[in-house]
Design a protein around this motif. Structure first.
Motif, short mmCIF file in Angstrom:
data_model
loop_
_atom_site.label_atom_id
_atom_site.label_comp_id
_atom_site.label_asym_id
_atom_site.label_seq_id
_atom_site.Cartn_x
_atom_site.Cartn_y
_atom_site.Cartn_z
N ILE A 129 2.67 -39.48 -8.94
CA ILE A 129 2.02 -39.45 -10.24
C ILE A 129 2.92 -38.71 -11.24
O ILE A 129 3.47 -37.66 -10.92
N GLU A 130 3.05 -39.28 -12.43
CA GLU A 130 3.81 -38.61 -13.48
C GLU A 130 3.30 -39.12 -14.83
O GLU A 130 2.87 -40.27 -14.95
N GLY A 131 3.31 -38.25 -15.84
CA GLY A 131 2.85 -38.63 -17.16
C GLY A 131 4.00 -38.68 -18.16
O GLY A 131 4.90 -37.84 -18.11
N PHE A 132 3.95 -39.66 -19.06
CA PHE A 132 5.00 -39.85 -20.06
C PHE A 132 4.39 -39.93 -21.45
O PHE A 132 3.36 -40.59 -21.64
N ALA A 133 5.03 -39.29 -22.40
CA ALA A 133 4.58 -39.32 -23.79
C ALA A 133 4.92 -40.65 -24.44
O ALA A 133 5.62 -41.50 -23.86
N GLY A 134 4.44 -40.84 -25.66
CA GLY A 134 4.68 -42.10 -26.37
C GLY A 134 6.14 -42.38 -26.64
O GLY A 134 6.53 -43.54 -26.83
N GLY A 136 -12.71 -44.77 -13.11
CA GLY A 136 -13.80 -45.43 -13.82
C GLY A 136 -13.52 -45.72 -15.27
O GLY A 136 -14.43 -46.11 -16.01
N SER A 137 -12.27 -45.57 -15.72
CA SER A 137 -11.93 -45.86 -17.11
C SER A 137 -10.43 -46.04 -17.25
O SER A 137 -9.66 -45.61 -16.39
N GLY A 138 -10.05 -46.69 -18.35
CA GLY A 138 -8.64 -46.85 -18.67
C GLY A 138 -8.16 -48.28 -18.53
O GLY A 138 -8.90 -49.19 -18.17
N THR A 139 -6.88 -48.47 -18.84
CA THR A 139 -6.22 -49.76 -18.75
C THR A 139 -5.14 -49.70 -17.69
O THR A 139 -4.29 -48.79 -17.72
N ALA A 140 -5.16 -50.64 -16.76
CA ALA A 140 -4.18 -50.68 -15.68
C ALA A 140 -3.11 -51.73 -15.95
O ALA A 140 -3.43 -52.87 -16.29
N LEU A 141 -1.85 -51.34 -15.79
CA LEU A 141 -0.73 -52.26 -15.90
C LEU A 141 0.04 -52.20 -14.57
O LEU A 141 0.79 -51.26 -14.34
N PRO A 142 -0.17 -53.19 -13.69
CA PRO A 142 0.48 -53.16 -12.37
C PRO A 142 1.96 -53.52 -12.46
O PRO A 142 2.40 -54.60 -12.04
N VAL A 143 2.76 -52.61 -12.98
CA VAL A 143 4.17 -52.84 -13.28
C VAL A 143 5.04 -52.40 -12.11
O VAL A 143 4.80 -51.37 -11.49
N TRP A 144 6.07 -53.19 -11.82
CA TRP A 144 7.11 -52.83 -10.86
C TRP A 144 8.38 -52.47 -11.62
O TRP A 144 8.65 -53.03 -12.69
N PRO A 145 9.22 -51.58 -11.08
CA PRO A 145 10.50 -51.30 -11.73
C PRO A 145 11.39 -52.54 -11.70
O PRO A 145 11.36 -53.32 -10.75
N VAL A 149 2.58 -46.08 -26.31
CA VAL A 149 1.51 -45.08 -26.15
C VAL A 149 1.82 -44.21 -24.93
O VAL A 149 2.66 -44.58 -24.10
N PRO A 150 1.16 -43.05 -24.79
CA PRO A 150 1.33 -42.27 -23.56
C PRO A 150 0.94 -43.09 -22.33
O PRO A 150 -0.02 -43.86 -22.37
N VAL A 151 1.69 -42.92 -21.26
CA VAL A 151 1.47 -43.71 -20.04
C VAL A 151 1.48 -42.78 -18.83
O VAL A 151 2.38 -41.93 -18.69
N GLY A 152 0.50 -42.93 -17.98
CA GLY A 152 0.53 -42.29 -16.67
C GLY A 152 1.02 -43.30 -15.66
O GLY A 152 0.66 -44.48 -15.72
N VAL A 153 1.85 -42.87 -14.74
CA VAL A 153 2.40 -43.76 -13.72
C VAL A 153 1.87 -43.34 -12.36
O VAL A 153 1.89 -42.16 -12.01
N VAL A 175 -3.70 -45.38 -20.50
CA VAL A 175 -2.93 -46.45 -19.88
C VAL A 175 -2.26 -45.92 -18.62
O VAL A 175 -1.55 -44.91 -18.66
N ILE A 176 -2.52 -46.59 -17.50
CA ILE A 176 -1.92 -46.22 -16.22
C ILE A 176 -1.10 -47.42 -15.73
O ILE A 176 -1.59 -48.55 -15.72
N ALA A 177 0.14 -47.16 -15.34
CA ALA A 177 1.03 -48.22 -14.90
C ALA A 177 1.52 -47.96 -13.48
O ALA A 177 1.49 -46.82 -13.00
N GLY A 178 1.96 -49.01 -12.81
CA GLY A 178 2.55 -48.87 -11.49
C GLY A 178 1.78 -49.59 -10.40
O GLY A 178 0.76 -50.23 -10.65
N THR A 179 2.27 -49.45 -9.19
CA THR A 179 1.70 -50.19 -8.06
C THR A 179 0.29 -49.75 -7.71
O THR A 179 -0.46 -50.51 -7.11
N GLN A 180 -0.09 -48.52 -8.07
CA GLN A 180 -1.44 -48.03 -7.79
C GLN A 180 -2.26 -47.87 -9.06
O GLN A 180 -3.30 -47.19 -9.06
N ALA A 181 -1.81 -48.51 -10.15
CA ALA A 181 -2.52 -48.37 -11.43
C ALA A 181 -3.95 -48.89 -11.34
O ALA A 181 -4.89 -48.23 -11.82
N GLU A 182 -4.14 -50.07 -10.77
CA GLU A 182 -5.47 -50.64 -10.70
C GLU A 182 -6.39 -49.78 -9.84
O GLU A 182 -7.56 -49.56 -10.18
#
Length: 220
Positions: free
Chosen positions: A130-135, A173-182, A115-119, A159-166
């Protein structure tokens, strides 16, 4: 980014990622992981990276070396690229690079189902990268460095991923956080377009040091 040549690559590839507090190395045969290691270091990448590479089979020797270009820690980015360039010179290897945020997005897409992901990653001076990626993994919103409130307002992906996702999801106030590291071991998840033969550091923001007259200092 400019797509690297000769991809997909069927031989051995050494991958180095030391652009953040995490440090990882991996050796691939095609897309098969031969060996790899991931450590959360915080600091000390310069001391840890070379022994991590040396612990790989045949001391990590490969005809292709791929390194994280950043953005992230200025020191971490430079340590990883210096190691990659030195080894490429010694071994006569091809060298390529990738964006740290593209790697985070690739791992997140693997977890969330393409799915599209914001980092959102920790930047400097209280800002976030901050950067946005398509599916399909390609860039949908360009890389910027913003204060947290502006970053939260600009992120349009669920969906937001990365060290500051949460932190971003909480602020928005919305979305899913994935605290992912490279992680170098996730290298095959990167789309081919994420690889580039231009291995200059990707800092993601203007340098702090400036010469008289306001010109950026060389090397920043």
């Amino acid at each position: 980014m400019t797509e690297a040549t000769d991809a997909p690559f069927g031989g051995l590839t050494l991958v180095i990622d030391s652009a953040t507090e995490a440090c990882s190395v991996a050796l691939f045969d095609g897309d098969r992981l031969v060996a790899g290691e991931f450590r959360m270091l915080g600091r000390g990448h310069a001391e840890a990276l070379v022994p991590m590479i040396a612990a790989l089979p045949d001391r990590g020797r490969a005809p292709r070396i791929v390194a994280a270009l950043g953005p992230g820690s200025f020191t971490g980015v430079r340590v990883g690229l210096a190691a990659a360039r030195a080894l490429a010179l010694a071994w006569g290897s091809e060298i390529a690079g990738y964006s740290t945020l593209a790697m985070v997005a690739a791992i997140a897409r693997d977890q969330a189902g393409n799915v599209p992901v914001g980092v959102a990653m920790t930047g400097g001076h209280g800002e976030w990268f901050i950067e946005g990626f398509a599916g399909d993994g390609n860039v949908a919103r360009p890389l910027v460095s913003l204060r947290p409130e502006a970053a939260a307002a600009s992120a349009i992906e669920t969906v937001i991923a990365g060290t500051q996702a949460e932190a971003l999801v909480t602020a928005r106030g919305s979305g899913t956080a994935l605290p992912v590291w490279p992680d170098a071991r996730a290298f095959p998840l990167l789309p081919a377009a994420a690889l580039t033969s231009d291995t200059r550091p990707l800092y993601g923001r203007a340098p702090d040091a400036r010469l008289p007259g306001g010109l950026p200092a060389p090397g920043n």
